[in-house]
Every structure is written in C-alpha cells, then in structure tokens.
Design an enzyme around this catalytic site. Structure first.
Site, PDB file in Angstrom:
ATOM      1  N   ASP A  12       0.825  -1.209   0.000  1.00 56.39           N
ATOM      2  CA  ASP A  12       0.000   0.000   0.000  1.00 56.39           C
ATOM      3  C   ASP A  12       0.859   1.259   0.000  1.00 56.39           C
ATOM      4  OD1 ASP A  12      -2.445  -1.380   0.078  1.00 56.39           O
ATOM      5  OD2 ASP A  12      -2.326  -1.583   2.259  1.00 56.39           O
ATOM      6  N   TYR A  54       6.623 -10.156   6.663  1.00 55.36           N
ATOM      7  CA  TYR A  54       6.631  -8.712   6.882  1.00 55.36           C
ATOM      8  C   TYR A  54       7.264  -8.396   8.227  1.00 55.36           C
ATOM      9  CZ  TYR A  54       3.394  -7.731   3.017  1.00 55.36           C
ATOM     10  OH  TYR A  54       2.823  -7.591   1.780  1.00 55.36           O
TER      11      TYR A  54
END
Length: 261
Positions: free
Chosen positions: A51, A109
């Site tokens: 994003d 992540y």
C-alpha cells in the site's frame, strides 16, 4: 524469456505498488526503467502489492522479455534508470512455470515501531512512532494466538477483495532492540491491511489497554469493528518471499538495514 528480480524500495513517496492513473507508483517506475533497458514495453508481476507508504526489502517480481541482456543490464542498468528510492537487488532467469505471486509459498513482513517519547528526525518515514510504555513481551505473548490457519475477519480491511478470510500464520515474533520494537510475521498470504490491523491491536495490548487474551477474543468475534485502529503504514516492510528451493533464488539479508538479523 522469463526473468525474476529482487526489489527494494522506500514507499514513502509512492501511492503504493500497483500502477494507477495520474499518481506515482513503484510498479510504474520499475516498468519504465525495465522498458528502457529492454528497448520494448515491459509489464511486471509482483509477489505482494504494498500500500501507499509501505516499504520493501524483499519484493520479488517477474516479467517476460524478448531482449537478451547481461545480468548487469538488469541490475546496474535498470538501477541507473530508477529513482534513488527504488533498487534492483538481484536478477535470475527462471522457468516459464515461475510466477512471482502464484508460486510463492509464504510472505514475511516486519513492522518497525520507534518507541520513544519524542518523534524521530532521521528514519521518520521508515518507522512508526508510538510513545508511551510499550510491553513488547505482552505483545509477543498475545501474538501467539495468531498462529495456524484461522479466520482473520477481525483483521482484514473492510474493502478487502479476498474470497476467503482464512490465512495460515507460520510464525510471529515481537522483539525489542533499544527504542525499536519489531513485529515479525510470516504467513502463506495476507489479507488487505492484515499486518497493520494486527499490529494496531497488539499495540493496545502492549500499552496495557487490553489483555493478552484480547487477541484470541478478536479472532473469535470475526468483526473488524471490535479490533483496534489500523497501524500507520510507514513502519511496514515486505522483507521476504518464500519459493520452492528448486528455483534457487538468491537469499539476502532481510532488513531493514538498521535491523540486526
């Protein structure tokens, strides 16, 4: 010919990975640079669409090309044509069966929290600043409820387009190095905003606003409105993508660079 690349980028100046009309994206910049080197239009496919404001040290892409180039053309040559905040880290010619997204077996992540009363000047776009007394050990304890294949409805974005809320979390750890707290999570795949939504709720536990068992309760509730607010984007990094060993893709340090692996 199918070529795979490892990509690193600082996402703070981009409207996310995916190409969009009239805004600057990582995909658009990379495709332009590759097209210059290949002398033909290049379209890339990525392992994970990050994003706006989110970074990567271990993004993987692949593309098709008719151009025959030395490896240095796909690394040094492409980097010359990229802005300073995007870089190719490695290149490998792969079989036609390889797909950056669909042959990946896991993604990893790291979410970096700067836990100090005062905001940072350097690294301000690479960490998320959260003041207050944060107990990372309680965050780690709570995070263990996330392990395994579960329904993550409480941690998916309202507009998430995935057909299923089920994901399998392989491992999750919360550790501290001085003022930095790292939430490190690996899963087969992630829902939209899943990591940031998880971190937002773990922070509530770490700050003492919720109990360790609250995370277990949120999973059972299957209601996004019951969980905490989404954590800021600037602390999030896609650090690794796992593929079958048969592809023999390069393995580099996970990063970000100020982290000690």
């Amino acid at each position: 010919m199918r070529v795979a690349l490892g990509i690193e980028y600082d996402g703070s100046q981009y409207f996310g990975w995916q190409r969009q009309a009239e805004v600057d994206t990582v995909q658009e910049r990379l495709e332009k640079a590759l097209s210059i080197v290949a002398n033909e239009p290049i379209a890339v496919h990525c392992a994970g669409r990050t994003d706006a404001g989110v970074h990567a040290t271990g993004q993987v892409v692949h593309f098709e090309t008719n151009a025959i180039r030395k490896e240095t053309a796909w690394t040094l040559g492409v980097n010359v044509n990229l802005p300073d905040n995007i870089a190719v880290r490695w290149v490998k010619v792969v079989d036609d069966e390889f797909h950056a997204r669909f042959t990946a077996t896991a993604r990893r992540y790291r979410y970096m929290i700067y836990n100090h009363q005062l905001r940072p000047g350097i690294l301000r776009s690479g960490v998320s600043h959260y003041p207050g007394d944060i107990d990372e050990s309680k965050m780690h304890q709570a995070a263990q409820y996330l392990l395994g294949e579960q329904d993550f409805t409480s941690f998916r974005a309202v507009h998430c387009q995935s057909n299923t809320p089920f994901r399998c979390v392989h491992e999750v750890n919360v550790t501290r190095q001085g003022m930095y707290i790292c939430v490190d999570i690996k899963a087969n795949a992630f829902l939209h905003h899943m990591v940031r939504n998880i971190v937002g709720s773990l922070l509530e536990v770490g700050l003492g606003n919720q109990s360790v068992e609250w995370i277990e309760q949120l999973l059972a509730l299957k209601d996004r409105n019951k969980a905490a607010a989404t954590a800021k984007p600037n602390g999030l990094y896609l650090v690794d993508v796992t593929y079958p060993e048969s592809y023999q893709l390069p393995k580099l340090s996970l990063g970000p660079l100020f982290m000690l692996d």
